[in-house]
Each structure stands twice: as structure tokens, then as C-alpha cells.
Motif scaffolding. Structure first.
Motif, short mmCIF file in Angstrom:
data_model
loop_
_atom_site.label_atom_id
_atom_site.label_comp_id
_atom_site.label_asym_id
_atom_site.label_seq_id
_atom_site.Cartn_x
_atom_site.Cartn_y
_atom_site.Cartn_z
N LEU A 313 51.52 -132.83 25.99
CA LEU A 313 52.34 -133.30 27.11
C LEU A 313 52.25 -132.34 28.29
CD1 LEU A 313 55.51 -134.48 25.16
CD2 LEU A 313 53.61 -135.87 25.99
N ARG A 314 51.87 -132.88 29.42
CA ARG A 314 51.63 -132.06 30.60
C ARG A 314 52.89 -131.32 31.06
NH1 ARG A 314 49.25 -134.57 36.24
NH2 ARG A 314 49.68 -132.79 37.58
N LEU A 315 54.07 -131.93 30.91
CA LEU A 315 55.29 -131.30 31.39
C LEU A 315 55.83 -130.22 30.45
CD1 LEU A 315 55.14 -133.69 33.36
CD2 LEU A 315 57.61 -133.90 33.18
N ARG A 385 64.54 -132.55 43.11
CA ARG A 385 64.87 -133.73 42.30
C ARG A 385 63.86 -134.86 42.47
NH1 ARG A 385 71.28 -134.84 42.16
NH2 ARG A 385 70.61 -135.77 40.21
N PRO A 386 62.63 -134.73 42.01
CA PRO A 386 62.06 -133.56 41.33
C PRO A 386 61.55 -132.53 42.32
CG PRO A 386 60.46 -135.32 41.36
CD PRO A 386 61.71 -135.88 42.00
N PRO A 387 61.35 -131.27 41.85
CA PRO A 387 60.84 -130.23 42.73
C PRO A 387 59.45 -130.59 43.25
CG PRO A 387 61.68 -129.30 40.67
CD PRO A 387 61.63 -130.78 40.49
N ARG A 388 59.26 -130.38 44.55
CA ARG A 388 57.96 -130.67 45.17
C ARG A 388 57.54 -129.45 45.98
NH1 ARG A 388 56.17 -136.43 46.92
NH2 ARG A 388 53.99 -136.04 47.49
N VAL A 422 57.09 -131.96 38.18
CA VAL A 422 56.77 -131.09 39.32
C VAL A 422 55.64 -131.75 40.11
CG1 VAL A 422 55.77 -128.88 40.02
CG2 VAL A 422 57.52 -128.94 38.24
N ILE A 423 55.78 -131.78 41.42
CA ILE A 423 54.74 -132.34 42.29
C ILE A 423 54.20 -131.20 43.15
CG2 ILE A 423 54.19 -134.03 44.09
CD1 ILE A 423 56.72 -135.57 43.11
#
Length: 446
Positions: A313-315, A385-388, A422-423
Motif C-alpha cells: 500500500l502506497r500510503l 485535508r489532504p496535505p498538498r 499526500v499530493i
């Protein structure tokens, strides 16, 4: 204020709740006995806000264990409510089960409105008169299917409500969805968190049919706990009812801030558990996996399971352990869920981010293409939300997928963003300069 909607099985309670609330929140199916837990759906009419409680069909003569649980849920709904709506089937006529429910309600202290449902044509309105015999006042003829009479019913409900009290806002509440395969102990875990039998628990897989919102407070923080139906592999979804209950579970994840993916410790983390975790993370909510029934399998190799999660899982969500039966580590789950929600809205100071960027470059040199090396120039956080995050680079074409994942993984490790979407935007410096020049030109009118 809460209004309990009760009645015999298959009289159309859920359809009527959907019609009155103008939603499709309650599960509706031609099969009797679909609704089991009580589901609360907020609505309003003529400026008055109230909550409808959809309940399972009550047959007081049914001795089955599941039927008794449904009866208990309906009684709990009545205990929470300020008004009851007894739904009866006008086409089916007065039945012994209606009389038993009416007797139960007469012995209580709640005001009661009788809604004679399935009056789908104006000519059928006289059918409602038969229900005068219940001794609960004038029945109101309604049609959940066609909408006939529902305005009159809502007028009667609002007129019977007590004076309105100011209700606390729940805008800041953390929405926590409990999702997973059927029969892994989701409802048991929810009941353990709440400290009471709020949702029905049964060894029969698929007992939960709806996504149930349950507000609670933990150490001064407002949470909304969402119990959901079990998610099977798509190939095993057997009928339309199961399809729509699964769809509601997915939508619950989409509306959540945090998802706890409950797994059965006796099975370990299965391929389907990984799929469900991926679904939750794709919906944009923070995620953790919970190995439930830990008391039955304490010898599970946690390090191995965590290594699998990190690889698959990448996250890289955390793997936690708990026992819904004994309550072990349940409080820790809530603490972790609140921390995950907080980290999704946390902003990392720019100086810390750029120190991180320098460390990343020192740890692993950026890739080079055709003799030109990628340069990571500057990083800042652009939203939460989500962190970018936005990283200025000398060339986007030199950003390889492998190196982008490397930066993302190091970012998670440094700022404790495991399990949080996360983006990262890689932006060419020339693009930024071009945007700035365009803005300056617009200001000067050139």
C-alpha cells in the motif's frame, strides 16, 4: 429532536423515511426485514429541524434471536425519541402485529401519529379509516411511493414536536468510518467503543445492512462513528440488496475523515482487506488497519504484516491490534484516529520542509536524463485535508516515478503522514516565473 418511525415488517417504513427526508439514505428493498439497526436521518419541514429514526420491522411474536435484537433496537429508538410514527399497511389492512405495536405505544408516554402507508391513489384514502381501531387517533393516509399525503404527515409531526432547543453543532466532528469484510467484528468494535449494544451483532455474516452514524465525545473531541456493511469481492456480491449496501459503505468512506479497516486476526491481513484499504485511501480519507479478535490469535507476526502493508500500500497505513470482545487497545484506536484526522489538517512550516528537501537530496541524488540532472529547488505546503505540497524543479521531465515515490515516502516518515493521502506537485521553475510575469502584466495593463 428525534422522531421514531416504527411498525410491523414490510409496511414501507424505510421508503417513507426516504420520502419525508428527501433522501435515499435508508436501504429499501422488496424483501422484508432489510432494515435491522436504527438509522438516524436529519431533515426539516417549515423551518423545524428534527431527526427521523428508521427502525427494523417489529414482530413481537417472533422469538428468533435476530428479531429480538431488532425489537430491542426499536425500543431504544422510542426511548431516544420525543414522538413516534406508527406506520401501517393500508392495502394489507389491520393485522395482529399492528395491534400489538399500538398496545406497546399506548402504554408509553410518547405522542403517536399513525401513518397508513401504501395509499397510492386518492380513491384508496378511505382504507386508512380501519386503523381508527388502534386507539391512537386519526390515521393519516400517505404514499411513500407517490408522495401523496406526506405533506400532511410532516405538518402533523411538526405540530406534535415540543418547543425547539438549540442543538450543538457537529461541523467540527471527526467522521470515523469502520469498514471491512463481512463478519470481522465491525459492529462488535463499534459497540465496544460506545459502551453499549447500539448496533446488532450476530455471527451471521451480513447482519449490518446500512451505514449508521453514531455521535460520541472522546476527551472533549466530537466524533461521528460510522458502522458499515461488510464489503465482499465484487464477484461475490449476490443480489441488488447486497450491491446497494456495499455502495453505502463506499460512500461512508468517501464522507469520512478517517477509515479504520477492520481485519480478522485469525485470518491475517487478506487480499480483500488490502483492496478495502486501497478503496478507503483512494476516497481521500486517512486510513489505519485494525487486526481485531487479537485475543484469539496473539501470536500473529505483526512485523511481517506491517512489512506486507508497507510493500503493498502506497500510503503505508499503520497496523493496529484490538479486541472488540475484551476491549483491549480499543481506546488506543480512537486516540490514533483523532491523531490521523489532526495530521490531515496540519500545516508544516516552510523552513522545516526545505530542510527536509536538503536531506532528501543528500540521501539520494536526483536522477539525470541525457546528461542533465533533476534539481529540487524549493518546497512549500499549498493546502490541507489532504496535505498538498509543491516542489519547484528545474525540469518536470526529469522527475521519474521512482524518485517521486522516494520523496513521498521520506515525506511521510519525516512528518508522520503514514496512512494519510499526500499530493505532491512538481512545478517547473520557469512555469512559476511565467505565471508571475503574467500576473505583473495583468496588473500594469500591458
Amino acid at each position: 429532536m428525534k422522531v421514531a418511525v416504527v411498525g410491523y415488517p414490510n409496511v414501507g417504513k424505510s421508503s417513507l423515511v426516504n420520502r419525508l427526508s428527501g433522501s435515499r439514505e435508508a436501504v429499501v428493498h422488496e424483501r422484508p426485514g432489510v432494515t435491522r439497526d436504527r438509522k438516524e436521518i436529519p431533515t426539516d419541514w417549515n423551518g423545524r429541524r428534527f431527526t427521523l429514526i428508521d427502525t427494523g420491522g417489529v414482530d413481537l411474536q417472533d422469538e428468533d434471536e435476530l428479531a429480538r435484537s431488532i425489537q430491542e433496537q426499536a425500543r431504544s429508538a422510542l426511548a431516544d425519541a420525543v414522538l413516534a410514527v406508527l406506520v401501517v399497511d393500508a392495502q394489507g389492512g389491520l393485522r395482529p402485529g399492528d395491534a400489538e405495536m399500538a398496545d406497546l405505544l399506548r402504554r408509553g408516554d410518547l405522542p403517536v401519529i399513525v401513518a397508513a402507508n401504501k395509499v397510492d391513489h386518492v380513491g384508496d384514502a378511505p382504507l386508512a379509516a380501519e386503523f381508527h381501531g388502534l386507539g391512537l387517533g386519526e390515521p393519516i393516509a400517505v404514499s411513500a411511493a407517490q408522495g401523496l399525503g406526506t405533506g400532511d404527515l410532516l405538518d402533523a409531526v411538526v405540530a406534535a414536536l415540543p418547543e425547539e432547543d438549540a442543538e450543538p453543532e457537529e461541523d467540527d466532528a471527526v467522521r470515523l468510518a469502520v469498514i471491512g469484510r463481512p463478519n470481522v467484528g465491525k459492529s462488535s468494535l463499534v459497540n465496544q467503543i460506545l459502551g453499549n449494544e447500539r448496533v446488532i451483532v450476530s455471527p451471521v455474516a451480513g447482519t449490518t445492512r446500512d451505514a449508521i452514524d453514531l455521535p460520541l465525545e472522546i476527551e472533549g473531541r466530537q466524533l461521528v462513528l460510522v458502522d458499515t456493511a461488510g464489503l465482499r469481492r465484487q464477484a461475490k456480491v449476490g443480489d441488488s440488496l447486497e450491491y446497494y449496501t456495499a455502495l453505502r459503505s463506499r460512500r461512508a468512506a468517501e464522507r469520512a475523515d478517517v477509515a479504520l479497516v477492520v481485519c480478522d486476526a485469525t485470518d491475517g491481513i487478506t487480499t480483500q482487506d488490502l483492496r478495502i484499504a486501497e478503496l478507503a485511501m483512494q476516497s481521500g480519507c486517512a486510513t489505519a488497519l485494525v487486526l481485531n479478535k487479537w485475543d484469539l490469535k496473539p501470536d500473529v507476526d505483526l512485523d511481517h504484516e506491517r512489512a506486507r502493508i508497507t510493500q503493498k500500500l502506497r500510503l503505508r497505513p499503520k497496523v493496529l491490534t484490538a479486541s472488540a470482545k475484551t476491549g483491549r487497545h480499543v481506546q488506543r484506536l480512537l486516540t490514533e484516529a483523532i491523531a490521523l484526522a489532526d495530521r490531515t489538517s496540519h500545516r508544516v512550516p516552510t523552513p522545516q520542509l526545505n530542510r527536509f528537501l536538503s536531506d532528501v537530496v543528500a540521501t539520494r541524488q536526483p536522477p539525470a536524463k541525457q546528461g542533465h540532472r533533476l534539481k529540487l529547488i524549493f518546497i512549500s505546503q499549498t493546502s490541507e485535508r489532504p496535505p498538498r505540497f509543491s516542489i519547484q524543479v528545474n525540469s518536470r521531465q526529469r522527475v521519474t516515478r521512482d524518485y517521486a515515490y522516494f520523496v513521498e515516502n521520506r515525506l511521510r516518515e519525516r512528518f508522520h503522514l503514514e496512512g494519510i493521502p499526500v499530493i505532491i506537485d512538481f512545478v517547473e521553475r520557469s512555469e512559476r516565473r511565467g505565471e508571475g510575469n503574467a500576473r505583473r502584466a495583468a496588473r500594469t495593463g500591458s
